[in-house]
Motif scaffolding. Structure first.
Motif, mmCIF file in Angstrom:
data_model
loop_
_atom_site.group_PDB
_atom_site.id
_atom_site.type_symbol
_atom_site.label_atom_id
_atom_site.label_comp_id
_atom_site.label_asym_id
_atom_site.label_seq_id
_atom_site.Cartn_x
_atom_site.Cartn_y
_atom_site.Cartn_z
ATOM 1 N N GLY A 86 71.091 -2.554 -46.333
ATOM 2 C CA GLY A 86 72.151 -2.043 -45.912
ATOM 3 C C GLY A 86 72.330 -2.056 -44.216
ATOM 4 N N VAL A 87 73.340 -1.616 -43.826
ATOM 5 C CA VAL A 87 73.469 -1.635 -42.296
ATOM 6 C C VAL A 87 74.174 -0.176 -42.006
ATOM 7 C CG1 VAL A 87 74.663 -2.657 -40.320
ATOM 8 C CG2 VAL A 87 73.910 -4.231 -42.182
ATOM 9 N N VAL A 88 73.696 0.465 -41.002
ATOM 10 C CA VAL A 88 74.092 1.608 -40.537
ATOM 11 C C VAL A 88 74.084 1.746 -38.865
ATOM 12 C CG1 VAL A 88 74.195 4.243 -40.548
ATOM 13 C CG2 VAL A 88 73.328 2.614 -42.569
ATOM 14 N N LEU A 89 75.123 1.454 -38.211
ATOM 15 C CA LEU A 89 75.463 1.438 -36.863
ATOM 16 C C LEU A 89 76.268 2.541 -36.354
ATOM 17 C CD1 LEU A 89 75.775 -2.355 -35.918
ATOM 18 C CD2 LEU A 89 73.801 -1.016 -36.073
ATOM 19 N N GLY A 90 75.771 3.144 -35.116
ATOM 20 C CA GLY A 90 76.535 4.286 -34.477
ATOM 21 C C GLY A 90 77.249 3.590 -33.411
ATOM 22 N N THR A 91 78.538 4.159 -32.975
ATOM 23 C CA THR A 91 78.990 3.914 -31.621
ATOM 24 C C THR A 91 79.900 5.000 -31.301
ATOM 25 O OG1 THR A 91 80.494 2.122 -30.617
ATOM 26 C CG2 THR A 91 81.076 2.925 -32.607
ATOM 27 N N ALA A 92 80.296 5.262 -29.873
ATOM 28 C CA ALA A 92 81.043 6.464 -29.551
ATOM 29 C C ALA A 92 82.336 5.826 -29.371
ATOM 30 C CB ALA A 92 80.333 6.996 -28.111
ATOM 31 N N VAL B 34 67.373 -0.984 -44.364
ATOM 32 C CA VAL B 34 68.314 -0.785 -43.715
ATOM 33 C C VAL B 34 68.237 -1.408 -42.330
ATOM 34 C CG1 VAL B 34 70.063 0.960 -42.984
ATOM 35 C CG2 VAL B 34 68.950 1.117 -45.193
ATOM 36 N N LEU B 35 69.174 -1.885 -41.690
ATOM 37 C CA LEU B 35 69.435 -2.493 -40.067
ATOM 38 C C LEU B 35 70.128 -1.005 -39.757
ATOM 39 C CD1 LEU B 35 68.909 -5.100 -41.802
ATOM 40 C CD2 LEU B 35 69.331 -6.138 -39.584
ATOM 41 N N ALA B 36 69.534 -0.391 -38.855
ATOM 42 C CA ALA B 36 70.112 0.783 -38.436
ATOM 43 C C ALA B 36 69.965 0.780 -36.885
ATOM 44 C CB ALA B 36 69.224 2.028 -38.985
ATOM 45 N N GLY B 37 70.982 1.446 -36.101
ATOM 46 C CA GLY B 37 70.825 1.477 -34.834
ATOM 47 C C GLY B 37 72.179 1.775 -34.046
ATOM 48 N N GLY B 38 72.202 1.395 -33.054
ATOM 49 C CA GLY B 38 73.846 1.754 -32.314
ATOM 50 C C GLY B 38 74.015 0.889 -31.211
ATOM 51 N N THR B 39 75.199 0.714 -30.892
ATOM 52 C CA THR B 39 75.871 -0.357 -30.112
ATOM 53 C C THR B 39 77.052 0.355 -28.979
ATOM 54 O OG1 THR B 39 76.593 -2.552 -29.691
ATOM 55 C CG2 THR B 39 77.462 -1.283 -31.614
ATOM 56 N N GLU B 40 76.936 -0.197 -27.840
ATOM 57 C CA GLU B 40 78.031 0.261 -27.032
ATOM 58 C C GLU B 40 78.543 -0.642 -25.847
ATOM 59 O OE1 GLU B 40 80.557 2.543 -27.433
ATOM 60 O OE2 GLU B 40 79.037 4.471 -27.617
ATOM 61 N N ALA B 41 79.687 -0.891 -25.721
ATOM 62 C CA ALA B 41 80.178 -1.708 -24.392
ATOM 63 C C ALA B 41 81.320 -0.873 -23.673
ATOM 64 C CB ALA B 41 80.647 -3.055 -24.808
ATOM 65 N N ALA B 42 81.043 0.219 -23.073
ATOM 66 C CA ALA B 42 81.980 1.111 -22.508
ATOM 67 C C ALA B 42 81.925 1.136 -20.997
ATOM 68 C CB ALA B 42 81.866 2.473 -23.105
ATOM 69 N N VAL B 43 81.379 -0.089 -20.480
ATOM 70 C CA VAL B 43 81.564 -0.120 -18.843
ATOM 71 C C VAL B 43 82.901 -0.902 -18.832
ATOM 72 C CG1 VAL B 43 80.632 -1.054 -16.910
ATOM 73 C CG2 VAL B 43 79.113 -0.486 -18.835
#
Length: 412
Positions: free
Chosen positions: A104-110, A188-197
């Motif tokens: 599976g894949v579980v990613l977080g982002t704001a 599971v590949l789990a983590g977070g990503t963000e490109a909010a600059v």
């Protein structure tokens, strides 16, 4: 006593991939964090704004890494796919040793693809509807990073996106732990990503008075727990961890970095942006995580604090840490180097915590120069890395809206 003897499967971290302001690969990022080298600098994307500096991803060429696919991705997806590829390679995960239907894949982002929304909004305003990219929605929607990782690696298990503001990366790890314990996945590949600059996000945080305004010295702007802290520095990037059932890792002969022992979550239900000054619900998440991990506070040797360098947030967390751990655990905040990577922060910090557990090295809290006399005298690692065994460690994450998430990691 093993996790199996307690009636649930043991879960381990077998791969790490990072794209961060400290470096676009895990080795470079780890070295920079251990050296306490701040990544903050002026950024042309923010030129002319009230805060014109940030912690930008360094050394990452999306066209080189992703080829033509990069054009169809917002940077937050580019970061996550690159990190996921690196994590899978680091874990030795291949088509031949994993079941795609049980991966599976579980990613977080704001905020998801915020840069794409802003760019296409400008196009609509300046040039009209026909100038808007037809791929705007699939580039920008928040779930697309997880979907892109699944497509890129050919994974057919659950693919989920969580959005708990700055706790999202940690929340994703918690969901991954649940999927593995429930037997729904082997990996599971789990983590977070963000490109909010982006101009809008930076300005919005500045209008909240959340950002440091040390324009004359950005390299020393992010200073967690320091008495002269004045706000956080916006960061960007991603981290993905390969989390799997220990029996699955053993069957394919792969040595883990660490065990993922427990997870806790709670809600302050207090304020849109400010933490509950009592810290009682953040403490609830921490205590849940320790109970889930079946460890005692005295077992914990490291706390990777959420500590973003804001006056109020760091104070609440310092008092919380002192209540639970006293002065026994070593404390670090790696945001002095990376800045605050929002939805990616918890994943990056969990990855760094796993490396601390694996290598017995605690990175320093960059830019911590003088303690705040109003805070308890917790043991903040600063000045240089500390080499010491880390059998059990905690990583805290707290987000706007009162989201609290904590993971507990242990040595193998």
């Amino acid at each position: 006593m093993t996790a199996h003897s307690l009636g649930r499967p043991e879960v381990v971290i077998t791969g790490i991939g990072m794209v961060t302001p400290a470096g676009a690969d895990t080795s470079t990022a780890w070295k920079a964090v251990c050296a306490g080298q701040s990544a903050a600098a002026a950024d042309p994307r923010l030129a002319g704004l009230g805060v014109d500096f940030c912690c930008a991803v360094a050394g990452f060429d999306p066209d080189l890494v992703l080829g033509e696919d990069a054009r169809r991705m917002d940077p937050f997806t580019q970061f996550s796919v690159a990190a996921a590829r690196a994590a899978a390679a680091d874990a030795g995960l291949t088509e031949g040793n994993r079941d795609a239907a049980r991966t599976g894949v579980v990613l977080g982002t704001a905020v998801g693809g915020q840069g794409t929304w802003e760019e296409q909004g400008r196009r609509l305003h300046d040039r009209g509807p026909r100038a808007v990219n037809p791929l705007t929605v699939p580039k920008a929607i928040g779930n697309i990073a997880a979907g892109a990782v699944a497509m890129d690696l050919g994974l057919h298990g659950p693919s989920l996106t969580v959005s708990t503001a700055c706790a999202a990366g940690t929340t994703a790890l918690g969901y991954a732990l649940d999927l593995l314990r429930a037997g729904r996945c082997d990996v599971v590949l789990a983590g977070g990503t963000e490109a909010a600059v982006t101009p809008l996000v930076s300005t919005a945080f500045d209008r909240l008075k959340a950002l440091s305004r040390r324009r004359d010295d950005p390299a020393h702007a992010s200073r967690p727990f320091d008495r002269q802290r004045d706000g956080f520095v916006l960061g960007e990037g991603a981290a993905v961890l390969v989390v799997e059932r220990a029996e699955h890792a053993r069957a394919r002969g792969w040595r883990p970095y660490a065990r993922l022992l427990g997870y806790g979550a709670s809600s302050d239900a207090h304020h849109l942006t400010a933490p509950d000054p009592s810290g009682r619900c953040a403490q609830l998440a921490l205590q849940q995580a320790l109970e889930d991990a079946r460890v005692h506070p005295s077992d914990v040797r490291l706390v990777n604090a959420h500590a973003t360098s804001t006056p109020q947030g760091d104070a609440v967390e310092a008092r919380l840490i002192e209540r639970v751990f006293g002065t026994d655990a070593a404390i670090t905040s790696t945001k002095g180097v990376t800045g605050h990577m929002l939805g990616a922060a918890g994943a990056v910090e969990a990855a760094l915590t796993a490396l601390s557990v694996d290598q017995g090295v605690i990175p320093p809290t960059a830019n911590f120069e003088a303690p705040d006399a109003a805070l308890p005298g917790i043991d903040i690692v600063h000045g240089a890395p500390r080499t010491v065994p880390v059998p059990v460690a905690v990583s805290n994450s707290f987000g706007f809206g009162g989201h609290n998430a904590v993971v507990v990691l242990g040595s193998v």
